[in-house]
Design an enzyme around this catalytic site. Structure first.
Site, PDB file in Angstrom:
ATOM      1  N   GLU A 106       0.765  -1.008   0.349  1.00  0.00           N
ATOM      2  CA  GLU A 106      -0.262  -0.017   0.138  1.00  0.00           C
ATOM      3  C   GLU A 106       1.574   1.158  -0.133  1.00  0.00           C
ATOM      4  O   GLU A 106       0.203   2.118  -0.489  1.00  0.00           O
ATOM      5  CB  GLU A 106      -0.958  -0.485   1.060  1.00  0.00           C
ATOM      6  CG  GLU A 106      -1.541  -1.559   1.156  1.00  0.00           C
ATOM      7  CD  GLU A 106      -2.385  -1.679   0.463  1.00  0.00           C
ATOM      8  OE1 GLU A 106      -2.932  -0.570  -0.383  1.00  0.00           O
ATOM      9  OE2 GLU A 106      -3.068  -2.640  -0.281  1.00  0.00           O
ATOM     10  N   HIS A 138       2.051   2.298  -3.908  1.00  0.00           N
ATOM     11  CA  HIS A 138       1.232   2.878  -4.265  1.00  0.00           C
ATOM     12  C   HIS A 138       1.041   4.326  -4.117  1.00  0.00           C
ATOM     13  O   HIS A 138       0.439   5.002  -5.583  1.00  0.00           O
ATOM     14  CB  HIS A 138      -0.414   2.720  -3.606  1.00  0.00           C
ATOM     15  CG  HIS A 138      -1.305   1.279  -3.995  1.00  0.00           C
ATOM     16  ND1 HIS A 138      -1.125   1.258  -5.694  1.00  0.00           N
ATOM     17  CD2 HIS A 138      -1.255   0.189  -4.013  1.00  0.00           C
ATOM     18  CE1 HIS A 138      -1.944   0.120  -5.992  1.00  0.00           C
ATOM     19  NE2 HIS A 138      -1.924  -0.510  -4.786  1.00  0.00           N
ATOM     20  N   GLU A 161      -1.507  -1.842 -10.273  1.00  0.00           N
ATOM     21  CA  GLU A 161      -1.007  -3.425  -8.952  1.00  0.00           C
ATOM     22  C   GLU A 161       0.290  -4.138  -9.372  1.00  0.00           C
ATOM     23  O   GLU A 161       0.790  -4.547  -8.443  1.00  0.00           O
ATOM     24  CB  GLU A 161      -2.181  -3.550  -8.808  1.00  0.00           C
ATOM     25  CG  GLU A 161      -3.546  -3.322  -8.589  1.00  0.00           C
ATOM     26  CD  GLU A 161      -3.577  -2.791  -7.556  1.00  0.00           C
ATOM     27  OE1 GLU A 161      -2.864  -2.955  -6.520  1.00  0.00           O
ATOM     28  OE2 GLU A 161      -4.756  -1.652  -6.716  1.00  0.00           O
TER      29      GLU A 161
END
Length: 825
Positions: A483, A486, A505
């Site tokens: 995460e 990202h 992703e």
């Protein structure tokens, strides 16, 4: 592309006509009511006339045009806001909040100024919008993405009423006396939204006060299943349409952008869920990625609740009156509306036990000397102007940004032990890999058990499932690293076309391994071993997914040469965006990861990571397509052209076809030579032999306890259990011994998931309690198990599946519930 949008297909329509008008800033002013499960209030949109539709389309035909005022056409200093600005919707959430009191709920239709009806006829086709805007005989329509909302009233905002606003009118050249006031309002908004980046505080101040200005006339509007259409009678062009409008609205309890539920301590909460429809059921907005905007939000709720949100500031609550607190957040970096996130609940902040310990962990990592000389820092950023951290010397040296961890009270101890120490380690490892953190701070929240994935990243905030907490640091650390990745890939750099999810992703999956290895400070050999083991597990997962999913969903660029194309108005669709089963597929994670891994092996990891850092500095704050990354990478490595590695060959082998990419077909054999994998193979052999001995001597006490089983890493345990799943028959005593040897009930969720599969396959009744607990507490991963429980056609298992679904269904997100219901009934 086809200009007709069919809302009944599996494609998600993005209706907003962003080529005509762009929202540049949202101000939200909302009340959260847990009794009615409604969020209501107002949102003020500050708009700018679009320019992209003045260009010719890809077919060579001239697109619909609108008449711009001269000041708009001639401004050369303002950068283009269309394809060159930040963030993608992939992982994150929702938009914006305002400031201003509640308006009356006027739902009358007598003057035709507004309507509550939700009629399909409210959706104009893109062709209709184009006709209205290009020909002079119809009113201009502003089309916003909107779903599951009750729109109460839409009005123009009189920004001229704001004290001190005259400073934005001094250079205004007003030529049409009859339209003087309307032009003045629009020119004020234009000057406000185009203030230089170093005036961002002044800009926020005036956005706030303009959003509180009185209305100056209702606007006509119509709502449809997917859109809100707004017009002003007699206004035929975007340039003349009001550039500041206020929308009064309510969410609906079943709206698909928000989840009303209870936390693990039984307290009510609500959070945005990153659903397929993104934020359009939280507020009317522009969903196409190119609609990059800033936002600010004031959110009121009862005392005792904490409001967390995508915001640059760590908000402190202000008491408005007894029992009511107000929370205020803002962002100054333009991002897609889909990335906005909010979570309101009785969260508790998890704090480190001592300040000294926190300081020590913050300095454990530093940027390697070879990476400190980022010469491209001196280059001008390619994005629209905003206060950019990549140009801030202090931010460039900040290995660990300020962070907070929140959870329900019952999980605080677990978070303090497992999660809290990992945050600075993972942030430092990310910084050591990619450099400057794109965002100034981070909140990490453990969301309720019905959260449908292991994690989700949004600007300034990460949601994590409770499933990452048990079983040690491995799953928690890897998911946190994913995460955090990202922040760069998915948020600071976004996909211009949402069908290219792999850009977000695939990169996050590839980088989670790099970050996690650095966070653990592993040796070179340890890193290589763990990454090869991980690659084998992912290859097996991809193989299974390819065998058990529709071919059309396995393609990473489903629109191929049409990727990135928009209709004349700026509307588009997300291919297969509404297919419920797509949410649970990992093909874009896995194929994207293997493509990046393959490129790293060809180029060499050091050179590859240097190219990634260069790419980040060139494209941060912008939207990209696959070829932008691939072209730059191959240009950086000219020698690769001789080997036939081209953008076109990568499209053909990796992105544009279903199935396992050809270069991957032989690789799993190489991974079997990895020492960690060979160790698992030896243990699998021991367990198969143990199973055989138990079956042969079922009436005697066996000697399986004399076998010495080695301690295994979590990923090794996953591979061991997957290998045992391939065995036709495992006897109950052997399964009991297996569970006892590795204490499987205490392992992380990835390991326990495989254990549950073994329990189900072999109808191991003593393990049914583990399956029930998993379906209840690990909903982010349990969907597949429902299908397994039904396949065996065993009455006890099917009863278990239906019992668990009945208790969880009410709080499941719609996609999860739909997929499970199809399995069960």
């Amino acid at each position: 592309m086809d200009t007709e949008l069919d809302p009944m297909t599996d494609d998600l329509p993005l209706m907003a006509n962003t080529n005509y008008m762009l929202v540049k800033h949202y101000v939200l002013d909302l009340d959260v009511d847990f009794k009615t499960k409604v969020i209501e209030g107002s949102i003020v949109l500050f708009l700018e006339t679009g320019s992209q539709y003045r260009k010719t389309s890809s077919t060579g035909k001239e697109c619909c045009q609108s008449h711009f005022d001269e000041s708009h056409k001639k401004r050369g200093s303002e950068p283009c806001h269309i394809a060159m600005t930040s963030v993608s919707p992939c992982s994150s959430k929702y938009n914006d909040f305002a400031v201003g009191g509640k308006g009356e709920e006027d739902t009358s239709d007598e003057n035709g100024s507004h309507s509550n009806s939700e009629q399909a006829s409210g959706i104009s086709t893109l062709k209709d919008c184009c006709d209205r805007e290009s020909h002079g005989n119809k009113d201009f329509l502003l089309v916003l993405d909107c779903c599951d909302l009750s729109v109460l009233k839409v009005e123009e905002v009189d920004v001229t009423a704001v004290s001190g606003i005259e400073k934005f009118t001094r250079s205004a050249k007003l030529t049409d006396v009859s339209k003087e006031l309307e032009n003045l309002r629009n020119q004020i908004v234009h000057k406000l939204i185009t203030l230089p980046a170093d005036c961002w505080k002044e800009q926020l101040y005036y956005f706030t006060h303009c959003s509180q200005a009185p209305g100056c006339g209702g606007l006509l509007f119509t709502t449809g299943p997917w859109s809100l259409e707004i017009r002003k009678s007699g206004i035929q062009t975007p340039a003349d349409f009001p550039h500041a409008i206020r929308i009064w609205y309510k969410t609906k309890p079943g709206g698909r952008s928000v989840t009303w539920t209870t936390d693990q301590s039984g307290r009510p909460c609500v959070y945005t869920m990153g659903s397929p429809i993104n934020n359009r059921a939280l507020f009317p907005c522009q969903e196409p990625p190119i609609a990059l905007s800033t936002w600010q939000a004031s959110v009121r709720t009862a005392t005792g609740f904490v409001v967390l949100m995508s915001g640059e500031n760590s908000a402190e609550p202000v008491q408005l009156r007894e029992g009511i607190l107000s929370w205020y957040y803002y962002v100054s970096m333009p991002m897609p509306a889909s990335t906005f996130t909010i979570a309101v609940g009785c969260w508790q902040e998890v704090k480190p036990q001592s300040f000294a310990a926190a300081i020590q962990t913050n300095t454990e990592f530093s940027l390697p000397s070879s990476q400190t000389d980022f010469r491209w820092h001196e280059e001008v950023c390619g994005h629209v102007e905003y206060p950019c951290r990549f140009q801030n010397p202090a931010a460039r040296l900040q290995a660990v940004i300020p962070y907070r961890v929140f959870s329900p009270c019952c999980l605080m101890e677990c978070c303090e032990e497992c999660l809290l120490p990992l945050v600075p380690q993972c942030l430092s490892a990310a910084y050591a890999t990619l450099g400057t953190h794109p965002f100034s701070r981070l909140d990490v929240l453990i969301v309720p058990s019905n959260f449908s994935s292991l994690g989700m990243a949004s600007p300034h905030i990460i949601f994590l499932s409770q499933s990452v907490l048990p079983g040690g640091s491995h799953l928690c650390g890897t998911r946190l690293c994913h995460e955090i990745a990202h922040a760069w890939f998915g948020l600071a750099i976004g996909a211009r076309d949402w069908t290219e999810e792999w850009i977000s992703e695939g990169f996050a999956t590839f980088l989670e391994d790099i970050f996690w290895a650095r966070a653990q400070q592993l040796s070179h050999d340890e890193v290589k071993g763990q990454q090869e083991l991980k690659a084998l597990l992912r290859w097996r997962r991809l193989r299974d997914e390819v065998q058990n999913s529709e071919e059309e969903l396995q393609v990473l660029r489903p629109k191929k040469e049409s990727t990135g194309e928009l209709s004349e108005s700026g509307a588009s669709v997300v291919k297969y965006g509404l297919k419920a089963e797509k949410i649970f597929m990992q093909v874009h994670y896995l194929k994207g990861y293997f493509l990046l891994r393959s490129l790293a092996r060809i180029i060499g990891e050091a050179s590859y990571l240097a190219s990634l850092r260069k790419f980040v500095h060139k494209f941060h704050g912008q939207l990209i397509l696959s070829q932008d990354f691939l072209s730059m990478l191959l240009e950086d490595i000219p020698k690769q052209k001789k080997s036939g590695l081209t953008v076109e060959s990568i499209f053909q082998n990796w992105l544009d076809t279903s199935g396992i990419p050809k270069p991957l077909l032989e690789e799993d054999e190489a991974w079997k030579d990895c020492p960690l994998v060979r160790q698992v193979s030896g243990e699998v052999t021991k367990w198969i032999q143990t199973n055989q001995r138990i079956r042969k001597s079922s009436k005697k006490k066996t000697k399986q306890d004399e076998v010495v089983f080695q301690k295994l890493l979590p990923d090794q345990l996953v591979l061991l259990l997957e290998s045992l799943l391939e065995e036709k028959t495992l006897c109950p005593s052997m399964l009991q011994c297996l569970e006892r040897t590795y204490q499987l009930q205490k392992q992380d969720a990835e390991v326990r998931h495989r254990w549950c599969e073994l329990v189900i396959k072999h109808k191991y009744v003593p393990g049914y309690g583990d399956v029930e607990r998993f379906l209840r507490e690990d909903q982010a991963m349990g969907v597949y198990l429902y299908g397994e429980l039904m396949v065996n056609e065993d009455a006890k298992q099917q009863e278990l599946a239906r019992k668990c679904f009945a208790s969880a269904q009410e709080h499941m997100d719609l996609s999860s519930a739909k997929v499970v219901a199809e399995m069960l009934f």
